[in-house]
Design an enzyme around this catalytic site. Structure first.
Site, mmCIF file in Angstrom:
data_model
loop_
_atom_site.group_PDB
_atom_site.id
_atom_site.type_symbol
_atom_site.label_atom_id
_atom_site.label_comp_id
_atom_site.label_asym_id
_atom_site.label_seq_id
_atom_site.Cartn_x
_atom_site.Cartn_y
_atom_site.Cartn_z
ATOM 1 N N ASP A 77 19.233 25.326 -98.109
ATOM 2 C CA ASP A 77 19.816 26.362 -99.754
ATOM 3 C C ASP A 77 18.839 27.541 -100.024
ATOM 4 O O ASP A 77 18.435 28.272 -99.170
ATOM 5 C CB ASP A 77 18.637 25.389 -100.500
ATOM 6 C CG ASP A 77 19.007 25.199 -102.546
ATOM 7 O OD1 ASP A 77 19.833 26.457 -102.127
ATOM 8 O OD2 ASP A 77 18.284 24.279 -102.917
ATOM 9 N N LYS A 78 19.709 28.285 -100.441
ATOM 10 C CA LYS A 78 19.391 30.048 -101.001
ATOM 11 C C LYS A 78 19.011 29.736 -102.413
ATOM 12 O O LYS A 78 19.455 29.319 -103.305
ATOM 13 C CB LYS A 78 20.872 30.454 -100.562
ATOM 14 C CG LYS A 78 20.377 31.546 -100.416
ATOM 15 C CD LYS A 78 20.925 32.585 -102.398
ATOM 16 C CE LYS A 78 20.772 33.577 -102.446
ATOM 17 N NZ LYS A 78 20.311 34.800 -104.175
ATOM 18 N N HIS A 79 18.161 30.911 -102.754
ATOM 19 C CA HIS A 79 17.687 30.964 -103.649
ATOM 20 C C HIS A 79 16.863 32.083 -104.115
ATOM 21 O O HIS A 79 16.251 33.023 -103.568
ATOM 22 C CB HIS A 79 16.191 29.751 -104.537
ATOM 23 C CG HIS A 79 15.978 29.961 -105.816
ATOM 24 N ND1 HIS A 79 16.904 29.031 -106.275
ATOM 25 C CD2 HIS A 79 15.102 30.742 -106.158
ATOM 26 C CE1 HIS A 79 16.322 29.116 -107.540
ATOM 27 N NE2 HIS A 79 14.596 29.683 -108.114
ATOM 28 N N SER A 80 17.444 32.551 -105.425
ATOM 29 C CA SER A 80 17.364 33.998 -106.212
ATOM 30 C C SER A 80 15.985 33.789 -107.078
ATOM 31 O O SER A 80 15.964 32.924 -107.367
ATOM 32 C CB SER A 80 18.284 34.874 -107.119
ATOM 33 O OG SER A 80 18.054 36.207 -107.420
ATOM 34 N N THR A 117 23.592 31.404 -112.236
ATOM 35 C CA THR A 117 24.637 31.510 -111.130
ATOM 36 C C THR A 117 25.736 30.557 -111.479
ATOM 37 O O THR A 117 26.682 30.155 -111.717
ATOM 38 C CB THR A 117 24.476 31.019 -109.314
ATOM 39 O OG1 THR A 117 23.920 31.849 -108.961
ATOM 40 C CG2 THR A 117 25.570 30.512 -108.885
ATOM 41 N N ARG A 165 7.230 27.443 -121.367
ATOM 42 C CA ARG A 165 6.825 28.561 -120.656
ATOM 43 C C ARG A 165 7.377 29.678 -121.211
ATOM 44 O O ARG A 165 6.903 31.011 -121.148
ATOM 45 C CB ARG A 165 6.876 28.519 -119.116
ATOM 46 C CG ARG A 165 5.988 27.854 -118.632
ATOM 47 C CD ARG A 165 7.039 27.903 -117.354
ATOM 48 N NE ARG A 165 5.869 29.024 -116.161
ATOM 49 C CZ ARG A 165 6.743 29.064 -115.036
ATOM 50 N NH1 ARG A 165 7.580 28.476 -114.514
ATOM 51 N NH2 ARG A 165 6.495 30.750 -114.835
ATOM 52 N N SER A 180 7.220 26.105 -110.273
ATOM 53 C CA SER A 180 8.511 26.103 -111.383
ATOM 54 C C SER A 180 10.508 25.157 -109.698
ATOM 55 O O SER A 180 10.689 24.366 -109.485
ATOM 56 C CB SER A 180 8.659 26.554 -111.648
ATOM 57 O OG SER A 180 10.236 27.229 -112.061
ATOM 58 N N LYS A 184 11.834 22.491 -107.757
ATOM 59 C CA LYS A 184 13.623 22.078 -108.033
ATOM 60 C C LYS A 184 14.404 22.240 -106.321
ATOM 61 O O LYS A 184 15.138 21.536 -105.987
ATOM 62 C CB LYS A 184 14.318 23.494 -108.732
ATOM 63 C CG LYS A 184 13.962 23.398 -110.083
ATOM 64 C CD LYS A 184 14.027 24.301 -110.843
ATOM 65 C CE LYS A 184 14.170 25.801 -111.183
ATOM 66 N NZ LYS A 184 13.671 26.213 -112.293
ATOM 67 N N LYS A 185 13.652 23.196 -105.361
ATOM 68 C CA LYS A 185 14.382 23.003 -104.292
ATOM 69 C C LYS A 185 13.501 21.648 -103.490
ATOM 70 O O LYS A 185 14.664 21.503 -102.687
ATOM 71 C CB LYS A 185 13.495 24.529 -103.368
ATOM 72 C CG LYS A 185 14.118 25.824 -104.533
ATOM 73 C CD LYS A 185 15.138 26.129 -103.517
ATOM 74 C CE LYS A 185 16.600 25.881 -105.723
ATOM 75 N NZ LYS A 185 18.172 25.995 -105.504
#
Ligand code: URA
Length: 414
Positions: A77-80, A117, A165, A180, A184-185
């Site tokens: 997985d990739k996350h920004s 995204t 938040r 957070s 999720k990841k």
């Protein structure tokens, strides 16, 4: 156990136990602890901080409210951490898939001034982001990649906490962001996660020290959940690439996948893929069209059609009546300028306009002649255009002398 005692304990700067954190999250999930109590606890945690152990307990407690996806094969997985013009996932995910990785990406919608995204993908006519988990798994196996929206049954309580938040001034806390994102990841089931941690005016982390701190938390705590974690810290003082706004960003991502994208977007994509694969092979995947083919396969499999991507036909050319070098192209204000055009939301029920946005013609360090077009605004409403122009005026400053360009990449953790 009593929620008020837990709030007071954190308010007074004490360390909470695993049981206390589990109790607090579980009862909030069951609606026995009210929004105002969770808000008070979040503010206490924001101000007093959470230790790394407390953050681990928080993640475990959030995960316990939902399911963790199981995969029969290795997924990545990739996350920004969030930015402006950040269409990197649309480029990186197909490159990885074309190199043989299986990429399972759960994404979000735009948050505040930052784009999401899912909003970008939904600007592609027909594209479905709400696949069932069964369809999602099937696509990751057959195509090699799929991007869907966060589903209700993975970490349902995280969404509730995040909404609080968002409206209580408690977003930009390293422990809360870490919990957070990682909850999720981890729920998505990927064993390898690549983070693109953004730093600068358009990011949650405004300076490099905080970005490095967040990165070390993501890596250390991610590893404690048996995840392999890679990371890149990249610049978000100005938008990534030239396009900001949903359909405009999809078009730019496609150009990049065809080898004709902006230099910074392509370079960052290669660097991010390079944390797990050969950079030469990644560049090759753009050159030989394999990455673009993967993107097309994924879009088609999710019902989308990229043949008719039409941004708004109304275009305003933004100019300034003085020459100079661009010193500031403030990513936060540009993000806001695109949000007021209709590309983002102010309330979660707002509908977005996928066809509006901005295309930069210049970036920081470039010279502009008096009256030369600095950027184009794609708009659909004259009133919104006016508000957007006002923000853009504030976002840009010129200098008569040459200015320093920001580095694109600050650090790589591979
Ligand atoms: N992105 C997230 O998913 N959570 C945060 O807290 C910040 C950015």
């Amino acid at each position: 156990m009593n929620p008020i005692d837990i709030i007071i304990k954190k308010r007074d700067g004490n360390i909470l136990t695993k049981e206390e954190i589990e109790f607090f999250i579980d009862r909030f999930y069951r609606k026995e602890i009210k929004d105002y109590q969770m808000s008070a606890w979040l503010m206490a945690s924001f101000v007093r901080g959470l230790s790394k152990e407390e953050t681990q307990y928080l993640i475990s407690a959030i995960l316990a409210t939902g399911n963790i996806l199981e995969w029969d094969f290795q997924v990545i997985d990739k996350h920004s951490t969030g930015g402006v013009g950040d269409k990197l996932s649309l480029v990186v995910v197909p490159i990885l898939a074309s190199l043989g990785f299986r990429v399972a990406k759960l994404s979000g919608r735009g948050l505040g001034h930052t784009g999401g995204t899912i909003d970008k993908l939904e600007s592609i006519p027909g594209f479905r982001t709400n696949l069932s988990l069964k369809e999602f798994k099937n696509l990751v196996e057959k195509v090699g990649c799929s991007i869907i929206s966060q589903t209700e049954d993975l970490v349902p309580v995280e969404k509730e906490i995040y909404s609080l938040r968002d409206v209580t001034g408690t977003v930009d806390s390293i422990p809360l962001i870490t919990s957070s994102i990682l909850s999720k990841k981890i729920a998505g089931g990927a064993k390898t996660i690549i983070f693109d941690v953004k730093v600068g005016s358009g990011a949650f982390m405004k300076n490099l020290k905080d970005a490095e701190e967040l990165t070390s938390w993501l890596i250390e705590i991610g590893k404690s959940f048996s995840r392999e974690v890679k990371a890149v810290i990249s610049d978000m003082n100005q938008p990534l690439g030239f396009a900001v706004g949903n359909i405009l960003e999809v078009i730019e991502a496609i150009d990049t996948l065809k080898g004709n994208g902006p230099r910074d977007l392509e370079d960052l994509a290669i660097e991010v893929v390079g944390t797990v694969a050969s950079k030469d092979l990644a560049r090759e995947a753009l050159k030989n069209g394999y990455a673009f083919r993967k993107f097309t396969e994924m879009v088609e499999a999710q019902g989308g059609n990229i043949n008719n991507l039409n941004p708004s036909a109304k275009i305003y050319n933004f100019t300034l009546q003085e020459p100079g070098y661009i010193e500031r192209l403030d990513a936060y204000l540009i993000g806001e300028a695109v949000r007021v055009l209709g590309a983002g939301r102010y309330k979660k029920e707002d509908n977005i306009d996928p066809n509006v946005g901005i295309v930069l013609r210049k970036k920081i360090g470039d010279y502009v002649e008096k009256g030369e077009v600095i950027l184009e605004i794609y708009y659909n409403s004259e009133d919104r255009l006016k508000d957007s122009i006002e923000l853009i005026r504030k976002a840009i400053s010129l200098n008569k002398d040459e200015v320093r360009r920001h580095p694109l990449i600050y650090s790589v953790y591979s």
